[in-house]
Design a protein around this motif. Structure first.
Motif, mmCIF file in Angstrom:
data_model
loop_
_atom_site.group_PDB
_atom_site.id
_atom_site.type_symbol
_atom_site.label_atom_id
_atom_site.label_comp_id
_atom_site.label_asym_id
_atom_site.label_seq_id
_atom_site.Cartn_x
_atom_site.Cartn_y
_atom_site.Cartn_z
ATOM 1 N N SER A 1 66.786 -25.373 21.816
ATOM 2 C CA SER A 1 66.737 -23.936 22.148
ATOM 3 C C SER A 1 66.666 -23.743 23.659
ATOM 4 O O SER A 1 66.293 -24.648 24.398
ATOM 5 C CB SER A 1 65.502 -23.279 21.546
ATOM 6 O OG SER A 1 65.361 -23.614 20.209
ATOM 7 N N ARG B 1 64.961 -24.581 14.251
ATOM 8 C CA ARG B 1 66.037 -25.360 14.851
ATOM 9 C C ARG B 1 65.658 -26.843 14.960
ATOM 10 O O ARG B 1 66.372 -27.699 14.480
ATOM 11 C CB ARG B 1 66.314 -24.783 16.233
ATOM 12 C CG ARG B 1 67.573 -25.273 16.820
ATOM 13 C CD ARG B 1 68.225 -24.201 17.657
ATOM 14 N NE ARG B 1 69.373 -24.775 18.328
ATOM 15 C CZ ARG B 1 69.996 -24.206 19.333
ATOM 16 N NH1 ARG B 1 69.582 -23.042 19.786
ATOM 17 N NH2 ARG B 1 71.022 -24.791 19.886
ATOM 18 N N CYS B 2 64.493 -27.116 15.580
ATOM 19 C CA CYS B 2 64.132 -28.536 15.773
ATOM 20 C C CYS B 2 63.226 -29.061 14.666
ATOM 21 O O CYS B 2 62.928 -30.243 14.617
ATOM 22 C CB CYS B 2 63.483 -28.742 17.133
ATOM 23 S SG CYS B 2 61.900 -27.894 17.325
HETATM 24 ZN ZN LIG Z 1 62.535 -25.784 18.376
#
Ligand SMILES: [Zn+2]
Length: 358
Positions: free
Chosen positions: A40, A67-68
Motif C-alpha cells: 500500500s 492487502r498484505c
Molecule cells: Zn497492508
C-alpha cells in the motif's frame, strides 16, 4: 524485540521484507495494520504506530490489512476470525477478568488449543491479552480523571497495591504519574497578536502540539500547562526563533486570507478515534464545511456523531487542524472551543477568499 521507531519507519518506507514478523505498523487514519513490506501507499509518519505483536494493534482497535494480510501466515482464516472475535469479547469484558476455561468455551476450542492458536495468531497468550486490556481500561479511566482507587476498582483489579506493581512494570510509570499527564515532553511556546486575538503556539521537537486563542499570556500558559501537565514547558529558546517566526507568519497570513494552505509539522496526541477525526479534518478543503454526521460517515463510524463532536472539541491545534469547518447538520454553528464568534469569522473569511479567487 521490536526495532526502534526510526528503524521501523525506514523499514516501512523501503517496504523491507526482512522486517516482516519483527513488527507491525498501524495506520491510525485508516484503522488497519500491516506488515512492513505491505505494497500500500506509504502513510504519513504522524499516522503510524509500531507494534511488536499483532495483539497490540488489535487492542488499539485496528484491523488486519486486506492487502498484505499480516496474520495470514499464522493460521487459517476461520481461526483468525475466531481469535479476533475473542479479542473484541475480552476488550468488552476485561473488567470481569475472563479465564482460559470461559474463553475456550466461547471459542469452541479446548483450552490447550485456544492457548496455542491465540498465541500463534497474535503473539501473546490469552491471559496476557486480558491483562493488557485491563491495563488499557485502567489507563482510560485515569486519563478521564477518575481517582486511582475508583479507576482500579472499575477496571476489575482487586487491590490497588497490586495494580501499582503491575502498572508500574507495564506502563513504565505508576498510575498516578500516568494520570498526571504521562512522561515529560519538552514544549516551547510563543505568543502573537492576530486579527482574531492573542494566539499561543506550542511545539515539541516533533511539531506543533498547541495552537490556541486566549485573553492573556497567563491564561494561555495555564491552558498549555493543563493540556500537558507533565511536560517541561518553556518559552521559545533563542535558537528556535526563526522557526517560530515562520510558523507565526504562516498563521497570521492564513488569518488574513493571504495564505490558504497551512502545511505545518504537527505533533498530535490522542486516542485512535481522535486521531482518525483530526486526520479527516486536515483533509477538509479551505472554505468547505462538513457536518458532524458527515465526518462520522466519512471515518466509517456513522453512529459516532457525538464522539466526533467531542473529538473536535478536544482539538488542541486550532486553525491548523480546522475543526472550525465542522458545523451542525441543520446549519447551526455547533460549538467552538475558542468562541462561536471566532468560528463565524473564520468561516466567513474562508468563504470570501474562496469567492474572490473563484
Ligand atoms: Zn497492508
Amino acid at each position: 524485540m521490536k526495532p526502534d521507531d526510526d528503524t521501523c519507519w525506514a523499514a516501512v518506507r523501503d517496504r523491507d521484507r526482512a522486517f516482516d514478523g519483527r513488527f507491525f505498523y498501524g495506520v491510525l487514519s485508516t484503522g488497519v495494520y500491516c506488515r512492513p513490506s505491505c505494497a500500500s501507499r506509504t502513510p504519513l509518519r504522524r499516522n503510524l504506530r509500531f507494534y511488536a505483536v499483532a495483539a497490540d494493534a488489535e487492542r488499539d482497535g485496528l484491523r488486519p490489512c486486506k492487502r498484505c494480510k499480516p496474520l495470514a501466515r499464522t493460521a487459517d482464516e476461520a481461526t483468525i476470525r475466531t481469535v479476533r472475535e475473542l479479542c473484541r469479547y475480552i476488550q468488552q469484558h476485561s473488567d470481569q477478568n475472563p479465564g482460559l476455561e470461559q474463553l475456550s468455551r466461547r471459542a469452541h476450542l479446548s483450552p490447550s488449543h485456544l492457548q496455542r492458536r491465540f498465541k500463534a495468531v497474535l503473539g501473546v497468550s490469552p491471559k496476557d491479552f486480558v491483562e493488557s486490556c485491563r491495563l488499557d481500561a485502567l489507563k482510560r479511566k485515569l486519563r478521564d480523571g477518575r481517582s486511582v482507587a475508583a479507576a482500579t476498582y472499575d477496571a476489575g483489579f482487586g487491590s490497588s497495591s497490586r495494580v501499582y506493581e503491575r502498572a508500574a512494570h507495564r506502563l513504565g510509570m505508576t498510575p498516578r504519574q500516568y494520570r498526571a499527564g504521562g512522561r515529560g515532553v519538552d514544549i516551547s511556546w510563543a505568543l502573537s497578536e492576530t486579527p482574531l486575538g492573542l494566539l499561543m503556539i506550542g511545539a515539541s521537537d516533533r511539531g506543533l502540539c498547541f495552537v490556541q486563542f486566549g485573553a492573556s499570556e497567563s491564561e494561555l500558559r495555564g491552558q498549555l500547562q493543563a493540556e500537558f501537565p507533565q511536560a517541561a514547558i518553556t518559552p521559545m529558546p533563542a535558537n528556535a526563533r526563526d522557526q517560530f517566526a515562520q510558523w507565526m507568519q504562516a498563521l497570521s497570513r492564513h488569518l488574513s486570507g493571504r495564505q490558504v494552505a497551512l502545511d505545518l509539522p504537527l505533533d498530535l496526541r490522542g486516542t485512535a478515534f481522535q486521531m482518525k477525526v483530526w486526520n479527516y479534518l486536515l483533509k477538509i478543503p479551505y472554505g468547505a464545511l462538513r457536518s458532524y454526521s458527515e465526518v462520522a460517515q466519512a471515518i466509517g463510524a456513522p453512529r459516532a456523531v457525538r464522539a466526533v463532536a467531542s473529538a473536535c472539541a478536544a482539538n488542541r491545534v486550532g486553525l491548523v487542524v480546522p475543526c472550525h469547518r465542522v458545523i451542525r447538520g441543520d446549519g447551526g454553528l455547533g460549538g467552538y472551543r475558542w468562541g462561536l464568534e471566532r468560528k463565524r469569522s473564520l468561516i466567513d473569511l474562508e468563504r470570501s477568499v474562496r469567492t474572490a479567487g473563484a
